[in-house]
Design a protein around this motif. Sequence first.
Motif, PDB file in Angstrom:
ATOM      1  N   PHE A 105       0.824  -1.215   0.000  1.00 45.03           N
ATOM      2  CA  PHE A 105       0.000   0.000   0.000  1.00 45.03           C
ATOM      3  C   PHE A 105       0.862   1.272   0.000  1.00 45.03           C
ATOM      4  O   PHE A 105       0.458   2.283  -0.581  1.00 45.03           O
ATOM      5  N   ASN A 125      -7.012   3.170  -1.980  1.00 47.95           N
ATOM      6  CA  ASN A 125      -6.804   1.761  -1.635  1.00 47.95           C
ATOM      7  C   ASN A 125      -7.959   1.167  -0.842  1.00 47.95           C
ATOM      8  O   ASN A 125      -8.684   1.880  -0.151  1.00 47.95           O
ATOM      9  N   TRP A 167      -5.542   0.858   6.023  1.00 48.94           N
ATOM     10  CA  TRP A 167      -5.449   1.044   4.575  1.00 48.94           C
ATOM     11  C   TRP A 167      -6.781   1.146   3.834  1.00 48.94           C
ATOM     12  O   TRP A 167      -6.827   1.693   2.739  1.00 48.94           O
TER      13      TRP A 167
END
Length: 459
Positions: free
Chosen positions: A157, A206, A200
């Motif tokens: 990420f 994301n 995340w």
Amino acid sequence: MEAGHVVSSRGGSIALRGHAVTFTGDPFYAPSNEVFLDIPDALVLIEDGIITRFGPWNELHHLVPDHVDVEHYPGHVLSAGFVDTHVHYVQTGIIAAFGSQLIDWLNDYTFVEEQRFNDAAYSAEMARLFFDELLRNGTTTALSFCAVYPESVDAFFDESMRRNTRMIAGKVLMDRNAPEALLDTVQIGYDQSLELLERWHGTGRNHYAITPRFAPTSTPGQLEAAGALWKLHPDAWVHTHVSESLAELAWVKSLFPERSSYLDVYDHYGLLGRRAVLAHGVHLSGPERHICHQRECSIAHCPSSNNFLGSGLFHVQQAKDPSEPIHVGLGTDIGAGTSFSMLTTMGEAYKVAALNSSPMNSIKSLFLATLGGARALDLDDRIGSIAVGKEADIVVLDPNATPLLRHRSARCVSIEEQLFVLSVMGDDRVVRATYVAGERAYDRTLGMGSREVRPTGAL
Ligand code: GUN
Ligand code: ZN
């Protein structure tokens, strides 16, 4: 949808000009002239990462503000960026590992390589290589497995944040039938997944996927915990494998004798529904396909992987049966898959369909690689087609990328034939440029991160 979805584009406005192809609907269920848009000279105007105008150049070019650069790609094809609905970034290093079928391949290669992702520096290095490969191949969104280690998820990420890409990924859950160093426990797996999800999911572009590897490597307790986590965060994704090889099917039967089928294992633990993406599904039965349809889950068809491991032939027409449709996307399944290229994956899907005696045309395979993939990931409100209001993730394809392609493309009499030729002969060489949220993230001659250099006029 959760908060944090705004595309934070680092650019202002740009305009792209070229031969645009995209979809307004599903060519498996409607004649292609109703759902396939083919605009030989098109304008795509982009502001702050979002497409604000799209249509024929001669009708719209007066709307391009004076200060906006037009990046003109004569003779090139503009498409929505490719969507890879199943891949393992942590297997990038073991692509092309010789000689085994699924279970041996996992033990001999995969479980060895994934142990290296305990190391944050190695994870970061591989994430960089992986994202470079995605963008070199025109793939702008992927649903990826990470390793069991949280470091491997953070590395993925972190890299996606740097590239501003729309990605889905998660920590793999495994608490049995793998080397000790790769195992978590019911509690550790749950806690780490929850923490990563909170960090995340909705950060940048994301999203988080709860990721039990497959039924054989999770105890019933771990599958139950994964289902509980999804209940707590129903807007997350679930990502796993199902019914890939016949040996795997027999193994699942012996581990879960009380369940009526492989798919029923996941159903029992609350792991099926919209945004559950199941890789492969090669050997799903009719009743299992019925459950997929009812639960609205998606299948990632991974033809190069299935061919490489000798797993079997997925029947795309059966899955797309109009009386019981299932969402289907294409996946590279790196590292069992043999190419990052979604064009190559379209070509492999054609060959699998041919072996099933129902060849698939290029309009359908391009759909699976773009809007179909976006629908399979439940992201089609944001990506997957060139349309006003969508995020400007776009690939520019060069039909003349090699001497042989130039020769063959000159003989094409339709866009359908041109796309077919690109799917059978094309790969990363064909990708002229890749745009992420309206910024040029890759250019074949300028390289990666080429958004700073933006020549105007004909390229
Ligand atoms: N089934 C369980 N794990 C894997 C994997 O890593 N790759 C493939 N192709 N199938 C799997
Ligand atoms: Zn896989």
